[in-house]
Motif scaffolding. Sequence first.
Motif, PDB file in Angstrom:
ATOM      1  N   ALA A 274       0.842  -1.206   0.000  1.00 50.07           N
ATOM      2  CA  ALA A 274       0.000   0.000   0.000  1.00 50.07           C
ATOM      3  C   ALA A 274       0.878   1.258   0.000  1.00 50.07           C
ATOM      4  O   ALA A 274       0.594   2.234  -0.714  1.00 50.07           O
ATOM      5  CB  ALA A 274      -0.924  -0.020   1.211  1.00 50.07           C
ATOM      6  N   GLU A 275       1.975   1.217   0.771  1.00 50.08           N
ATOM      7  CA  GLU A 275       2.885   2.381   0.827  1.00 50.08           C
ATOM      8  C   GLU A 275       3.481   2.657  -0.556  1.00 50.08           C
ATOM      9  O   GLU A 275       3.530   3.799  -1.015  1.00 50.08           O
ATOM     10  CB  GLU A 275       4.030   2.115   1.809  1.00 50.08           C
ATOM     11  CG  GLU A 275       3.673   2.400   3.263  1.00 50.08           C
ATOM     12  CD  GLU A 275       4.686   1.750   4.215  1.00 50.08           C
ATOM     13  OE1 GLU A 275       4.285   1.446   5.333  1.00 50.08           O
ATOM     14  OE2 GLU A 275       5.855   1.524   3.787  1.00 50.08           O
ATOM     15  N   ALA A 276       3.939   1.573  -1.197  1.00 57.28           N
ATOM     16  CA  ALA A 276       4.550   1.736  -2.527  1.00 57.28           C
ATOM     17  C   ALA A 276       3.511   2.277  -3.510  1.00 57.28           C
ATOM     18  O   ALA A 276       3.777   3.230  -4.265  1.00 57.28           O
ATOM     19  CB  ALA A 276       5.107   0.398  -3.022  1.00 57.28           C
ATOM     20  N   GLU A 277       2.331   1.689  -3.475  1.00 60.20           N
ATOM     21  CA  GLU A 277       1.283   2.092  -4.437  1.00 60.20           C
ATOM     22  C   GLU A 277       0.841   3.534  -4.217  1.00 60.20           C
ATOM     23  O   GLU A 277       0.499   4.238  -5.164  1.00 60.20           O
ATOM     24  CB  GLU A 277       0.096   1.121  -4.370  1.00 60.20           C
ATOM     25  CG  GLU A 277       0.442  -0.217  -5.029  1.00 60.20           C
ATOM     26  CD  GLU A 277      -0.738  -1.181  -5.107  1.00 60.20           C
ATOM     27  OE1 GLU A 277      -1.682  -1.013  -4.311  1.00 60.20           O
ATOM     28  OE2 GLU A 277      -0.689  -2.083  -5.965  1.00 60.20           O
ATOM     29  N   SER A 278       0.891   3.981  -2.950  1.00 60.14           N
ATOM     30  CA  SER A 278       0.468   5.365  -2.680  1.00 60.14           C
ATOM     31  C   SER A 278       1.412   6.368  -3.352  1.00 60.14           C
ATOM     32  O   SER A 278       1.054   7.507  -3.590  1.00 60.14           O
ATOM     33  CB  SER A 278       0.404   5.626  -1.180  1.00 60.14           C
ATOM     34  OG  SER A 278       1.727   5.626  -0.664  1.00 60.14           O
ATOM     35  N   ARG A 279       2.638   5.930  -3.640  1.00 54.22           N
ATOM     36  CA  ARG A 279       3.601   6.797  -4.348  1.00 54.22           C
ATOM     37  C   ARG A 279       3.609   6.499  -5.847  1.00 54.22           C
ATOM     38  O   ARG A 279       4.467   6.971  -6.588  1.00 54.22           O
ATOM     39  CB  ARG A 279       5.022   6.560  -3.810  1.00 54.22           C
ATOM     40  CG  ARG A 279       5.244   7.024  -2.378  1.00 54.22           C
ATOM     41  CD  ARG A 279       6.731   6.954  -2.025  1.00 54.22           C
ATOM     42  NE  ARG A 279       7.233   5.582  -2.055  1.00 54.22           N
ATOM     43  CZ  ARG A 279       7.212   4.763  -1.004  1.00 54.22           C
ATOM     44  NH1 ARG A 279       6.708   5.169   0.147  1.00 54.22           N
ATOM     45  NH2 ARG A 279       7.677   3.542  -1.099  1.00 54.22           N
ATOM     46  N   GLY A 280       2.727   5.622  -6.295  1.00 56.10           N
ATOM     47  CA  GLY A 280       2.706   5.226  -7.710  1.00 56.10           C
ATOM     48  C   GLY A 280       3.860   4.300  -8.049  1.00 56.10           C
ATOM     49  O   GLY A 280       4.292   4.205  -9.207  1.00 56.10           O
ATOM     50  N   GLU A 281       4.385   3.584  -7.029  1.00 54.37           N
ATOM     51  CA  GLU A 281       5.547   2.717  -7.252  1.00 54.37           C
ATOM     52  C   GLU A 281       5.160   1.233  -7.148  1.00 54.37           C
ATOM     53  O   GLU A 281       4.030   0.894  -6.793  1.00 54.37           O
ATOM     54  CB  GLU A 281       6.645   3.068  -6.249  1.00 54.37           C
ATOM     55  CG  GLU A 281       7.157   4.492  -6.448  1.00 54.37           C
ATOM     56  CD  GLU A 281       8.407   4.812  -5.653  1.00 54.37           C
ATOM     57  OE1 GLU A 281       9.079   5.773  -6.036  1.00 54.37           O
ATOM     58  OE2 GLU A 281       8.718   4.122  -4.667  1.00 54.37           O
ATOM     59  N   VAL A 282       6.145   0.361  -7.466  1.00 53.04           N
ATOM     60  CA  VAL A 282       5.915  -1.083  -7.364  1.00 53.04           C
ATOM     61  C   VAL A 282       6.985  -1.697  -6.467  1.00 53.04           C
ATOM     62  O   VAL A 282       8.084  -1.138  -6.338  1.00 53.04           O
ATOM     63  CB  VAL A 282       5.968  -1.778  -8.755  1.00 53.04           C
ATOM     64  CG1 VAL A 282       4.859  -1.277  -9.665  1.00 53.04           C
ATOM     65  CG2 VAL A 282       7.337  -1.594  -9.409  1.00 53.04           C
ATOM     66  N   LEU A 283       6.671  -2.856  -5.869  1.00 52.00           N
ATOM     67  CA  LEU A 283       7.673  -3.569  -5.048  1.00 52.00           C
ATOM     68  C   LEU A 283       8.441  -4.555  -5.922  1.00 52.00           C
ATOM     69  O   LEU A 283       7.832  -5.302  -6.688  1.00 52.00           O
ATOM     70  CB  LEU A 283       6.977  -4.344  -3.915  1.00 52.00           C
ATOM     71  CG  LEU A 283       6.303  -3.542  -2.808  1.00 52.00           C
ATOM     72  CD1 LEU A 283       5.637  -4.481  -1.807  1.00 52.00           C
ATOM     73  CD2 LEU A 283       7.310  -2.640  -2.107  1.00 52.00           C
ATOM     74  N   ARG A 284       9.753  -4.550  -5.796  1.00 51.06           N
ATOM     75  CA  ARG A 284      10.577  -5.530  -6.524  1.00 51.06           C
ATOM     76  C   ARG A 284      11.728  -5.962  -5.624  1.00 51.06           C
ATOM     77  O   ARG A 284      12.314  -5.132  -4.931  1.00 51.06           O
ATOM     78  CB  ARG A 284      11.164  -4.918  -7.808  1.00 51.06           C
ATOM     79  CG  ARG A 284      10.134  -4.568  -8.884  1.00 51.06           C
ATOM     80  CD  ARG A 284       9.496  -5.820  -9.498  1.00 51.06           C
ATOM     81  NE  ARG A 284       8.530  -5.503 -10.526  1.00 51.06           N
ATOM     82  CZ  ARG A 284       7.207  -5.454 -10.343  1.00 51.06           C
ATOM     83  NH1 ARG A 284       6.694  -5.709  -9.149  1.00 51.06           N
ATOM     84  NH2 ARG A 284       6.396  -5.171 -11.341  1.00 51.06           N
ATOM     85  N   PHE A 285      12.060  -7.259  -5.687  1.00 46.61           N
ATOM     86  CA  PHE A 285      13.174  -7.771  -4.882  1.00 46.61           C
ATOM     87  C   PHE A 285      14.431  -7.731  -5.755  1.00 46.61           C
ATOM     88  O   PHE A 285      14.582  -8.530  -6.683  1.00 46.61           O
ATOM     89  CB  PHE A 285      12.880  -9.198  -4.418  1.00 46.61           C
ATOM     90  CG  PHE A 285      13.722  -9.616  -3.254  1.00 46.61           C
ATOM     91  CD1 PHE A 285      13.383  -9.210  -1.969  1.00 46.61           C
ATOM     92  CD2 PHE A 285      14.853 -10.377  -3.437  1.00 46.61           C
ATOM     93  CE1 PHE A 285      14.161  -9.585  -0.880  1.00 46.61           C
ATOM     94  CE2 PHE A 285      15.635 -10.751  -2.359  1.00 46.61           C
ATOM     95  CZ  PHE A 285      15.282 -10.356  -1.068  1.00 46.61           C
ATOM     96  N   VAL A 286      15.298  -6.772  -5.471  1.00 51.58           N
ATOM     97  CA  VAL A 286      16.416  -6.518  -6.387  1.00 51.58           C
ATOM     98  C   VAL A 286      17.763  -6.855  -5.733  1.00 51.58           C
ATOM     99  O   VAL A 286      17.887  -6.906  -4.506  1.00 51.58           O
ATOM    100  CB  VAL A 286      16.430  -5.050  -6.876  1.00 51.58           C
ATOM    101  CG1 VAL A 286      15.184  -4.747  -7.688  1.00 51.58           C
ATOM    102  CG2 VAL A 286      16.542  -4.086  -5.714  1.00 51.58           C
ATOM    103  N   ALA A 287      18.744  -7.052  -6.591  1.00 48.07           N
ATOM    104  CA  ALA A 287      20.091  -7.369  -6.113  1.00 48.07           C
ATOM    105  C   ALA A 287      21.095  -6.477  -6.833  1.00 48.07           C
ATOM    106  O   ALA A 287      20.878  -6.094  -7.987  1.00 48.07           O
ATOM    107  CB  ALA A 287      20.405  -8.843  -6.402  1.00 48.07           C
TER     108      ALA A 287
END
Length: 357
Positions: A274-287
């Motif tokens: 919800a936090e990410a979406e509120s900024r118009g962003e997406v969650l990704r597990f990155v390295a």
Amino acid sequence: LSEQTVAIGLIGPGNVGRVLLEQLKEAAQRLHGEANLDLRLLGVAGSKRMQRFDERQALDTLTLPLDEQAEALDLDAFTDHIDNHHLPHSILIDCTASDAIAERYAGWLARGIHVITPNKHAGSGPIERYRAIRRASQGGSARWRYDATVGAGLPVIQTLRDLIDTGDRIRRIDGIFSGTLAYLFNRYSAGMSFAELVGEAREAGYTEPDPRDDLSGMDVARKLVILAREMGLELGLDQVRIESLAPAELDGCSIDEFLAGLADHDEVMARRLAEAESRGEVLRFVAGLSADGQAEVALKSLPGDHPFASLALTDNVVAFTTDRYCDNPLIVQGPGAGPAVTAAGVFADLLRVASHL
Ligand code: NHO
């Protein structure tokens, strides 16, 4: 016998191992006719039982799972059977996720047996063992190939080798290295249960045998270590900064208990989404890995137009920033988990070894 007659022993007839046997069976006749390559499956070893074969049609006649009546596993006898069969070349394919099997590679290589594997333990395990395996494969005639450990069938390790061999200098490697975590965060949206999605990924054969290896970030960390060592950095797993998504209190329980317990944490993950979406962003597990050995794996919130934001299903993406590819990184992208693509990566390694025989 033709020069390209190869004795094969498969260890670990699980998701990947079984599909590999199907792929070998399908291709065997074509390879014999077109490439003069005669692949002979002489044995299959599981965690408790093994079956040894003499006839050349074992690929056609074998049925899995191994017969209840099959003889008890004896890895030394299994190895001797593959190696002492008077065929010109022997290959052991390790499709387990076992550290105990990785422990044997150096001995097999020193004996002249090629080793091919999607198992990440040797490539990312103790550095002394890694050095011993390298020494054994570089000092003798036998090869160690492990391209399917990163990106499954995608040419990630091969691309890295090509860059280094042609004199390029790697500055950074960034990406999404987990098909499971890519799948989870590509699918995850408001109102869904994250724990249920993990169960789906497991059903599809994307996860490691224990899905905690994926959620803890350990599987991604192993891949970073494998790439770092390919770059000549002697990185250890303990040097990777890892953000784990596996709740610590579910550490010691069984896999089923873990999957059930994970549901209690759905709310925590929903909040992050919800936090990410509120900024118009997406969650990704990155390295990310830099040339000086800084390595990190973490769940990040990325802008919707970030190159890592729009991937499909289990897509891995690996971006190599190098002296030559400095303004615009070299990108390798595509499905990076699942038995079919992982087995195909192992099969390609087998053909690469065979092409040098
Ligand atoms: P399974 O289905 O558990 O099979 C393992 C088999 O090994 C079982 O039959 C087990 O009985 C046997 N076994 C275990 N210990 C043994 C022992 N000591 N002696 C003999 N046999 C033993 O696991 P999978 O899924 O077939 O995986 C096999 C190997 O491939 C593992 O090392 C895994 O890490 C590797 N691998 C799998 C995948 C995949 O997609 N399933 C990938 C790469 C490598 O690219 C893929 C990937 O990275 C997946 C990752 N989870 C991601 O990105 O999401």
